[in-house]
Design a protein around this motif. Structure first.
Motif, mmCIF file in Angstrom:
data_model
loop_
_atom_site.group_PDB
_atom_site.id
_atom_site.type_symbol
_atom_site.label_atom_id
_atom_site.label_comp_id
_atom_site.label_asym_id
_atom_site.label_seq_id
_atom_site.Cartn_x
_atom_site.Cartn_y
_atom_site.Cartn_z
ATOM 1 N N UNK A 1 0.843 -1.197 0.000
ATOM 2 C CA UNK A 1 0.000 0.000 0.000
ATOM 3 C C UNK A 1 0.877 1.245 0.000
ATOM 4 N N UNK A 2 0.252 2.366 -0.161
ATOM 5 C CA UNK A 2 0.971 3.642 -0.156
ATOM 6 C C UNK A 2 1.057 4.226 1.251
ATOM 7 N N UNK A 3 0.657 3.474 2.256
ATOM 8 C CA UNK A 3 0.684 3.981 3.621
ATOM 9 C C UNK A 3 2.103 3.953 4.165
ATOM 10 N N UNK B 1 1.668 -1.246 8.069
ATOM 11 C CA UNK B 1 1.747 -2.396 7.177
ATOM 12 C C UNK B 1 0.318 -2.880 6.953
ATOM 13 N N UNK B 2 0.045 -3.376 5.761
ATOM 14 C CA UNK B 2 -1.303 -3.828 5.425
ATOM 15 C C UNK B 2 -1.231 -5.282 4.982
ATOM 16 N N UNK B 3 -2.163 -6.085 5.479
ATOM 17 C CA UNK B 3 -2.218 -7.498 5.132
ATOM 18 C C UNK B 3 -3.640 -7.873 4.717
ATOM 19 N N UNK B 4 -3.732 -8.706 3.685
ATOM 20 C CA UNK B 4 -4.974 -9.390 3.375
ATOM 21 C C UNK B 4 -4.929 -10.676 4.182
ATOM 22 N N UNK B 5 -5.963 -10.904 4.985
ATOM 23 C CA UNK B 5 -5.998 -12.060 5.869
ATOM 24 C C UNK B 5 -7.221 -12.911 5.526
ATOM 25 N N UNK B 6 -7.030 -14.212 5.489
ATOM 26 C CA UNK B 6 -8.117 -15.162 5.278
ATOM 27 C C UNK B 6 -8.007 -16.224 6.369
ATOM 28 N N UNK B 7 -9.149 -16.587 6.954
ATOM 29 C CA UNK B 7 -9.151 -17.639 7.975
ATOM 30 C C UNK B 7 -10.492 -18.358 7.948
ATOM 31 N N UNK B 8 -10.525 -19.529 8.559
ATOM 32 C CA UNK B 8 -11.751 -20.323 8.607
ATOM 33 C C UNK B 8 -12.604 -19.904 9.784
ATOM 34 N N UNK C 1 -16.178 -21.989 6.779
ATOM 35 C CA UNK C 1 -16.315 -20.945 5.764
ATOM 36 C C UNK C 1 -15.145 -19.972 5.868
ATOM 37 N N UNK C 2 -14.573 -19.635 4.729
ATOM 38 C CA UNK C 2 -13.430 -18.732 4.709
ATOM 39 C C UNK C 2 -13.902 -17.290 4.891
ATOM 40 N N UNK C 3 -13.216 -16.585 5.762
ATOM 41 C CA UNK C 3 -13.504 -15.185 6.059
ATOM 42 C C UNK C 3 -12.315 -14.362 5.622
ATOM 43 N N UNK C 4 -12.584 -13.231 4.996
ATOM 44 C CA UNK C 4 -11.516 -12.346 4.522
ATOM 45 C C UNK C 4 -11.547 -11.056 5.300
ATOM 46 N N UNK C 5 -10.366 -10.503 5.520
ATOM 47 C CA UNK C 5 -10.244 -9.244 6.249
ATOM 48 C C UNK C 5 -9.006 -8.513 5.762
ATOM 49 N N UNK C 6 -8.978 -7.231 6.014
ATOM 50 C CA UNK C 6 -7.785 -6.435 5.787
ATOM 51 C C UNK C 6 -7.315 -5.953 7.150
ATOM 52 N N UNK C 7 -6.040 -6.159 7.441
ATOM 53 C CA UNK C 7 -5.483 -5.802 8.743
ATOM 54 C C UNK C 7 -4.410 -4.742 8.556
ATOM 55 N N UNK C 8 -4.504 -3.695 9.363
ATOM 56 C CA UNK C 8 -3.515 -2.624 9.361
ATOM 57 C C UNK C 8 -2.755 -2.685 10.671
#
Length: 79
Positions: free
Chosen positions: A49-51, A55-62, A67-74
């Motif tokens: 990212x331009x931040x 730090x920015x992460x795309x996170x996926x977990x069950x 069921x897979x859940x997606x999130x963005x973590x800063x």
């Protein structure tokens, strides 16, 4: 100015009547026990990212039922 059809006293004391189903505690105990045996399997992918302060992460977990859940973590940089 806002208008209300109840007095302040009535507004402070109104609310829905609530009652738990007879099996409420058993349902949540069973649900949490079932969830505890499922692996979370987290995946973290760094996101460019331009931040400059995080730090920015795309996170996926069950989640529930696998069921897979997606999130963005800063996360803030530790400078």
């Amino acid at each position: 100015m806002a208008l209300f059809d109840l007095s302040l006293h009535q507004l402070r004391h109104c609310g829905p009547e609530s009652s738990e189903p007879a099996d409420f505690d058993a349902f949540w105990k069973r649900t949490l026990n079932e969830s505890a045996i499922c692996p979370i399997d987290p995946e973290f992918q760094s996101y460019d990212s331009a931040l400059s302060a995080a730090e920015v992460y795309d996170v996926t977990f069950s989640g529930w039922g696998g069921h897979r859940i997606r999130a963005t973590v800063f996360t803030a940089y530790n400078h």
